[in-house]
Motif scaffolding. Structure first.
Motif, PDB file in Angstrom:
ATOM      1  N   LEU B  59      47.070  77.746  44.197  1.00 35.56           N
ATOM      2  CA  LEU B  59      46.686  79.011  43.570  1.00 35.56           C
ATOM      3  C   LEU B  59      46.906  78.957  42.060  1.00 35.56           C
ATOM      4  O   LEU B  59      46.073  79.399  41.281  1.00 35.56           O
ATOM      5  CB  LEU B  59      47.490  80.160  44.177  1.00 35.56           C
ATOM      6  N   LEU B  60      48.028  78.364  41.673  1.00 36.88           N
ATOM      7  CA  LEU B  60      48.364  78.285  40.256  1.00 36.88           C
ATOM      8  C   LEU B  60      47.297  77.517  39.483  1.00 36.88           C
ATOM      9  O   LEU B  60      46.810  77.948  38.444  1.00 36.88           O
ATOM     10  CB  LEU B  60      49.724  77.592  40.110  1.00 36.88           C
ATOM     11  N   PHE B  61      46.891  76.359  40.026  1.00 39.87           N
ATOM     12  CA  PHE B  61      45.963  75.507  39.278  1.00 39.87           C
ATOM     13  C   PHE B  61      44.528  75.981  39.369  1.00 39.87           C
ATOM     14  O   PHE B  61      43.796  75.969  38.390  1.00 39.87           O
ATOM     15  CB  PHE B  61      46.082  74.057  39.759  1.00 39.87           C
ATOM     16  N   VAL B  62      44.127  76.398  40.574  1.00 41.38           N
ATOM     17  CA  VAL B  62      42.736  76.810  40.725  1.00 41.38           C
ATOM     18  C   VAL B  62      42.494  78.112  39.966  1.00 41.38           C
ATOM     19  O   VAL B  62      41.408  78.365  39.440  1.00 41.38           O
ATOM     20  CB  VAL B  62      42.374  76.961  42.218  1.00 41.38           C
ATOM     21  N   GLY B  63      43.538  78.938  39.880  1.00 41.64           N
ATOM     22  CA  GLY B  63      43.389  80.216  39.186  1.00 41.64           C
ATOM     23  C   GLY B  63      43.365  80.062  37.669  1.00 41.64           C
ATOM     24  O   GLY B  63      43.075  81.000  36.953  1.00 41.64           O
ATOM     25  N   HIS B  64      43.665  78.864  37.217  1.00 37.47           N
ATOM     26  CA  HIS B  64      43.762  78.655  35.775  1.00 37.47           C
ATOM     27  C   HIS B  64      42.407  78.811  35.094  1.00 37.47           C
ATOM     28  O   HIS B  64      41.397  78.346  35.595  1.00 37.47           O
ATOM     29  CB  HIS B  64      44.322  77.253  35.514  1.00 37.47           C
ATOM     30  N   GLU B  65      42.422  79.461  33.931  1.00 32.84           N
ATOM     31  CA  GLU B  65      41.166  79.728  33.225  1.00 32.84           C
ATOM     32  C   GLU B  65      40.687  78.508  32.445  1.00 32.84           C
ATOM     33  O   GLU B  65      39.497  78.273  32.289  1.00 32.84           O
ATOM     34  CB  GLU B  65      41.370  80.890  32.235  1.00 32.84           C
ATOM     35  N   ASN B  66      41.641  77.720  31.963  1.00 35.94           N
ATOM     36  CA  ASN B  66      41.325  76.605  31.092  1.00 35.94           C
ATOM     37  C   ASN B  66      40.537  75.512  31.829  1.00 35.94           C
ATOM     38  O   ASN B  66      41.001  74.977  32.828  1.00 35.94           O
ATOM     39  CB  ASN B  66      42.653  76.047  30.557  1.00 35.94           C
ATOM     40  N   ALA B  67      39.338  75.215  31.350  1.00 32.82           N
ATOM     41  CA  ALA B  67      38.480  74.231  32.012  1.00 32.82           C
ATOM     42  C   ALA B  67      39.119  72.853  32.025  1.00 32.82           C
ATOM     43  O   ALA B  67      38.975  72.101  32.991  1.00 32.82           O
ATOM     44  CB  ALA B  67      37.126  74.164  31.306  1.00 32.82           C
ATOM     45  N   PHE B  68      39.876  72.545  30.976  1.00 35.77           N
ATOM     46  CA  PHE B  68      40.515  71.235  30.890  1.00 35.77           C
ATOM     47  C   PHE B  68      41.576  71.082  31.979  1.00 35.77           C
ATOM     48  O   PHE B  68      41.651  70.052  32.654  1.00 35.77           O
ATOM     49  CB  PHE B  68      41.142  71.061  29.498  1.00 35.77           C
ATOM     50  N   VAL B  69      42.367  72.138  32.180  1.00 30.53           N
ATOM     51  CA  VAL B  69      43.383  72.102  33.229  1.00 30.53           C
ATOM     52  C   VAL B  69      42.713  71.915  34.585  1.00 30.53           C
ATOM     53  O   VAL B  69      43.175  71.133  35.425  1.00 30.53           O
ATOM     54  CB  VAL B  69      44.228  73.393  33.204  1.00 30.53           C
ATOM     55  N   LEU B  70      41.597  72.622  34.810  1.00 31.80           N
ATOM     56  CA  LEU B  70      40.871  72.481  36.073  1.00 31.80           C
ATOM     57  C   LEU B  70      40.376  71.051  36.264  1.00 31.80           C
ATOM     58  O   LEU B  70      40.460  70.491  37.356  1.00 31.80           O
ATOM     59  CB  LEU B  70      39.688  73.447  36.116  1.00 31.80           C
ATOM     60  N   LEU B  71      39.882  70.474  35.190  1.00 33.58           N
ATOM     61  CA  LEU B  71      39.363  69.103  35.253  1.00 33.58           C
ATOM     62  C   LEU B  71      40.469  68.138  35.678  1.00 33.58           C
ATOM     63  O   LEU B  71      40.299  67.319  36.573  1.00 33.58           O
ATOM     64  CB  LEU B  71      38.808  68.697  33.877  1.00 33.58           C
ATOM     65  N   THR B 194      29.420  71.562  39.733  1.00 34.57           N
ATOM     66  CA  THR B 194      29.874  70.665  38.676  1.00 34.57           C
ATOM     67  C   THR B 194      31.330  71.015  38.420  1.00 34.57           C
ATOM     68  O   THR B 194      31.876  71.908  39.060  1.00 34.57           O
ATOM     69  CB  THR B 194      29.049  70.838  37.396  1.00 34.57           C
ATOM     70  N   TYR B 195      31.938  70.316  37.461  1.00 35.89           N
ATOM     71  CA  TYR B 195      33.362  70.589  37.147  1.00 35.89           C
ATOM     72  C   TYR B 195      33.635  72.080  37.238  1.00 35.89           C
ATOM     73  O   TYR B 195      32.838  72.879  36.792  1.00 35.89           O
ATOM     74  CB  TYR B 195      33.677  70.198  35.690  1.00 35.89           C
ATOM     75  N   GLY B 196      34.745  72.429  37.706  1.00 40.73           N
ATOM     76  CA  GLY B 196      35.060  73.852  37.719  1.00 40.73           C
ATOM     77  C   GLY B 196      35.719  74.255  39.006  1.00 40.73           C
ATOM     78  O   GLY B 196      36.012  73.418  39.857  1.00 40.73           O
ATOM     79  N   ARG B 197      35.937  75.558  39.115  1.00 38.08           N
ATOM     80  CA  ARG B 197      36.750  76.079  40.193  1.00 38.08           C
ATOM     81  C   ARG B 197      36.220  75.713  41.577  1.00 38.08           C
ATOM     82  O   ARG B 197      36.946  75.273  42.453  1.00 38.08           O
ATOM     83  CB  ARG B 197      36.840  77.595  40.044  1.00 38.08           C
TER      84      ARG B 197
END
Lengths: 261, 645
Positions: B59-71, B194-197
């Motif tokens: 939840l913590l990571f997927v909820g993150h807004e930052n695209a780089f963190v998601l990547l 593509t990259y993303g949630r």
């Protein structure tokens, strides 16, 4: 005692290590359902002989027949599949196993299992696993070891480890069992417990071949014994006959240790 | 016939000697304690905690807004799948492999080639075929593994790495995609990811599935087979394990999983380049499982997360630095620093946490639980004691019974109040005091687990290298030796161990050369060595048990220690050999003035030899005396002799 059929026949077995002859044309027969002992001093070639029968060493010469079938070129697990189990001098290789897992491992040849089965059909595999677990517990129960089921082998007293090893071999439902020094390093009470375990196994009609140093122990358990020294068979016969022979007494016992507690 | 239980029974003695069963009881309590911790009310918390933590992390990571963190999160999840495959192969089956990157490449290329093809490119098809193809490659590298082991096997899998990278770059130059083959975006039911949630969610789904499936395989019979092969292939085959089959299946199964992770990697990065699958890349997976904890699925995941995130963390940190001087230097060299950091990290882990993060955390948690939720003590244990010996009838004495008068001589060894506690909390030795006089033979008797060997090892210094707590005082010739490492302690006391006392590949003569101090005498002309003289050029591995014992004694003679410690010399020896070794020990004492502390289970052999005897039970000295006195009591009956009639 049913000696109508030979469970194991060793003919002219020869095993060499780097020029040293460990087993030197040894021949003997073990009747089905009997208990057979192999005794001799250290380095006489007893364990080497046992390793040949269970397939760990390859004979250089001679043949081994298990219920009439040649097994001297078989791999160890194939020999296990034919109904021969063995125990070890020590269970140090399996220290990290729990008692129950180790006994379950004993049915490696009998248990039906596969990676694909556990991956894709896991409810079926789970059920099979549960059945195996129950079988292992039943064996432990029969040999009076249930209380140790969840303990790790390395945490148990030596004597219990030895009995667990026998239980592991029994779990494979063998027709013939080889035991490598079941009493070495055990105390008297532990030895009694091991004795009891072996009797329980023998009573189910399993043929037993046992190597040991303890003459009392071998005399009590075995119908016939083979005496080896320097890789050669000195003689085969009933324990009484063998211990009556001076050359056997000299090779194996020296003169008895003079102490009575 | 005694019941099997009698092993741990301490009978109420009906003679002058008293058996202290308090120590025994305490041992049982300690054992119970640890069993309860694994089974009781903590079990649920224990089983659920990782899942709760994992869900929180998702939840913590997927909820993150930052695209780089998601990547980065997506990458870490893919690496975690691959690392699970490696930990299955390496940690569970014990098959060392550096082929991880290559197998991922196989999956990635298969996907890149199939994805644009009409009819083959629909989503699950390239993924499934990648997995199958990975399985085939796994089978191929598994075949040499049947003959190779350890480092040789690792080098064998290294060949795969070079072959795959070579084939990949050839394919790229053939198609003209020199900078990598583009991969069509992942499309499920017309929806493109593509990259993303969305994609990260899908990846978490695959990771969850992998965890479940691999866990099942490892918990079932196959897991046991691999475990046995890892411990000893020979012993496993003697137990009935088909080593060939299970080695190959470990390669096939894990490679399929790793290739699937490679396929997802291709979809995720949308490009496959041979440069991406370098040797560094392959090795980073080994780093992951070492850091996380080899053999554990959780360890593979934790390791993958650490190794994936750390370089980015470092880059981010150096970005914050002032753009001058050392800050600038750090910033421009961060790529190289990252590589160095791997090395340092692995080194630190191998030194201080060799079993990895996850087992370390588990121990820490167990320790905290034990401290804050202590379990009921002795009271419960006595009621629960299935032994059957009524505790009320068993006299518990703190002071050991002494039988016979012992003349006072200058003592060589003095042990006062020695306590040895293992990391598990089990107390092997509980306040033992003893004394060995100059030129005497003192025997330590007791059953298995009575604490004899632990006492001996504490004296010889071998305990310092293990995770045990030692308390008390041990002096040899007045010098404190407690806590000295074996090398230092060996100047004063030499241990002849129960097993492993010789080097099987060295000859008898080489043994004697090793154990000969500068200017020291050679044992070769001594009478007691006569039996071994003819064998001096044979390797010691060919000696029988008794001859090994004699060789070890000969080596000890050359070292001339103040005290010789002998552990279970009779173990596994035929009666005739026991007598011969005992004769040599007696000779060394009488003619060479040596001092002995021997540990024995074989009471007859020891009573015959010793001047003074201590009896240990449950880690305590319960009796001491002259051998003739001690031998009279049936205290020793449960041990007694392993000898003939």
């Amino acid at each position: 005692m049913n000696s109508g059929e030979e469970a194991l026949v060793v003919e002219d077995a020869v095993l060499r290590f780097r020029g040293i002859v460990a087993v030197d044309s040894v021949s003997f027969e073990v009747g089905a359902g009997t208990t057979f002992g192999v005794i001799g001093p250290n380095g006489a070639g007893k364990t080497a002989l046992l390793n040949c029968i269970s397939g760990i060493y390859r004979l250089d010469q001679g043949s081994i027949l298990l219920y009439g079938q040649q097994i001297q070129h078989h791999q160890p697990h194939r020999i296990t599949a034919l109904g021969l189990s063995r125990t070890f001098q020590s269970t140090e290789h399996f220290r990290e196993f729990t008692v129950r897992d180790y006994v379950m491992l004993g049915r490696a040849q009998q248990a039906r299992c596969s990676v694909l089965g556990s991956l894709l059909l896991w409810p079926i595999a789970e059920r099979a696993e549960r059945a195996e677990r129950q079988r292992a517990m039943a064996v432990l129960d029969r040999l009076g070891l249930v209380e140790f089921a969840t303990e790790r082998l390395s945490d148990l007293p030596y004597g219990v480890q030895k009995r667990v090893d026998i239980a592991r071999a029994v779990a494979a439902e063998p027709k013939i069992m080889l035991m490598d020094e079941p009493t070495s390093g055990t105390t008297t009470s532990e030895r009694d417990a091991v004795s009891h375990t072996i009797r329980t196994v023998a009573a189910t009609g399993v043929t037993i071949v046992v190597i040991d140093h303890d003459v009392d122990f071998v005399t009590r358990h075995c119908d016939r014994v083979l005496v080896v020294n320097y890789g050669r068979a000195i003689g085969v016969g009933t324990p009484k006959e063998m211990l009556g022979r001076p050359e056997v007494v000299e090779a194996f016992l020296g003169t008895p240790v003079g102490h009575s507690a | 016939m005694k019941s099997p239980r009698s092993i741990s029974v301490s009978r109420a003695p009906d003679h002058g000697l008293s058996v202290g069963s308090a120590g025994l009881l305490r041992q049982r309590v300690v054992t119970r304690h640890s069993v309860l911790l694994g089974n009781g009310g903590y079990r649920w918390a224990w089983a659920l905690a990782p899942w709760v933590l994992a869900a929180a992390a998702v939840l913590l990571f997927v909820g993150h807004e930052n695209a780089f963190v998601l990547l980065i999160t997506g990458t870490a999840v893919i690496y975690a799948m691959s690392a699970i495959g490696l930990t299955w192969l390496m940690g569970r089956a014990g098959l060392v492999s550096i082929g991880n990157g290559a197998i991922m490449a196989v999956g990635a290329y298969t996907t890149a080639i199939l994805a644009p093809k009409a009819g083959w490119g629909a989503f699950p098809i390239p993924l499934v075929i990648s997995g199958l193809f990975g399985a085939v490659v796994g089978l191929l590298i598994g075949i040499p593994a049947l003959r190779l082991r350890g480092i040789y096997l690792a080098l064998g899998t290294l060949a795969l790495q070079y072959i795959v990278v070579f084939a990949g770059s050839q394919y790229e130059s053939h198609t003209g995609d020199v900078s990598g083959i583009p991969v069509a975006a992942l499309s499920i039911a017309g929806h493109e990811f593509t990259y993303g949630r969305g994609f990260v969610f899908i990846l978490f789904g695959f990771l969850g599935l992998s965890i479940l499936l691999v866990r099942n395989v490892l918990r079932h019979a196959p897991g046991r087979m691999w475990h046995s092969i890892r411990e000893s292939e020979l012993a496993a085959s003697a137990v009935g394990v088909n080593v060939t089959r299970w080695k190959l299946s470990a390669f096939v199964g894990s490679s399929a999983l790793i290739a699937v992770s490679g396929s997802l990697f291709a979809y995720y990065t949308e490009i496959v380049s041979s440069e991406g699958f370098s040797l560094d890349f392959a090795i980073s997976f080994i780093v992951m499982i070492i850091i996380g904890g080899t053999g554990s699925i959780a360890g593979a995941i934790v390791g993958a997360v650490v190794v994936t995130i750390l370089p980015h963390l470092l880059t981010t940190l150096t970005n914050e630095l002032p753009s001058s001087g050392i800050g600038n230097w750090l910033h421009t060299n961060v790529f190289y620093l990252n590589n160095g950091l791997y090395g340092i990290l692995v080194l630190l882990f191998l030194l201080y946490q060799p079993d990895g993060i996850v087992p370390g955390l588990r121990r820490l948690a167990a320790g905290i639980l034990r401290r804050f939720a202590p379990l009921p003590q002795v009271g419960v244990e006595v009621a629960d004691n299935p032994v059957g010996a009524p505790p009320a009838d068993t006299p518990l004495v703190a002071r050991p019974a002494v039988n016979g008068h012992r003349p006072a001589h200058p003592s060589v060894l003095s042990v006062e109040n020695l306590t040895v506690t293992y990391r598990t909390g089990a107390r092997a030795v509980d306040g033992v005091s003893l004394r060995v006089d100059e030129n005497s033979i003192v025997a330590l008797l007791g059953r298995n687990g009575a604490g004899k060997t632990s006492t001996l090892r504490a004296i010889s210094g071998f305990m310092t290298s293990e995770q045990v707590r030692l308390k008390g005082r041990i002096t040899i010739d007045g010098r404190e030796v407690l806590g000295l490492p074996p090398v230092k302690a060996s100047e004063l006391a030499v241990l002849v161990a129960e097993r492993d006392k010789i080097f099987p590949n060295l000859t008898v003569a080489e043994h004697l050369r090793i154990a000969r101090p500068r200017g020291g005498e050679s044992v070769e002309n001594e009478e007691f060595f006569a039996g071994l003289r003819s064998r001096s050029h044979q390797s010691a591995g060919l000696l029988s048990g008794g001859e090994r014992q004699l060789l070890a004694l000969a080596m000890a003679w050359q070292l001339k220690p103040r005290l010789l410690l002998v552990d279970e010399f009779s173990l596994g020896l035929a009666p005739v050999m026991i007598r011969r070794v005992a004769e040599v020990i007696r000779q060394l004492r009488e003619e060479h003035g040596m001092t002995f502390l021997i540990v024995e289970q074989n009471a007859a052999a020891a009573l015959d030899l010793a001047d003074w005897v201590y009896v240990l039970e449950g880690g305590k000295v319960v009796a001491e005396g002259l051998p003739s006195e001690i031998g009279k009591h049936d205290l020793l009956l449960p041990m007694s002799a392993t000898t003939g009639p």
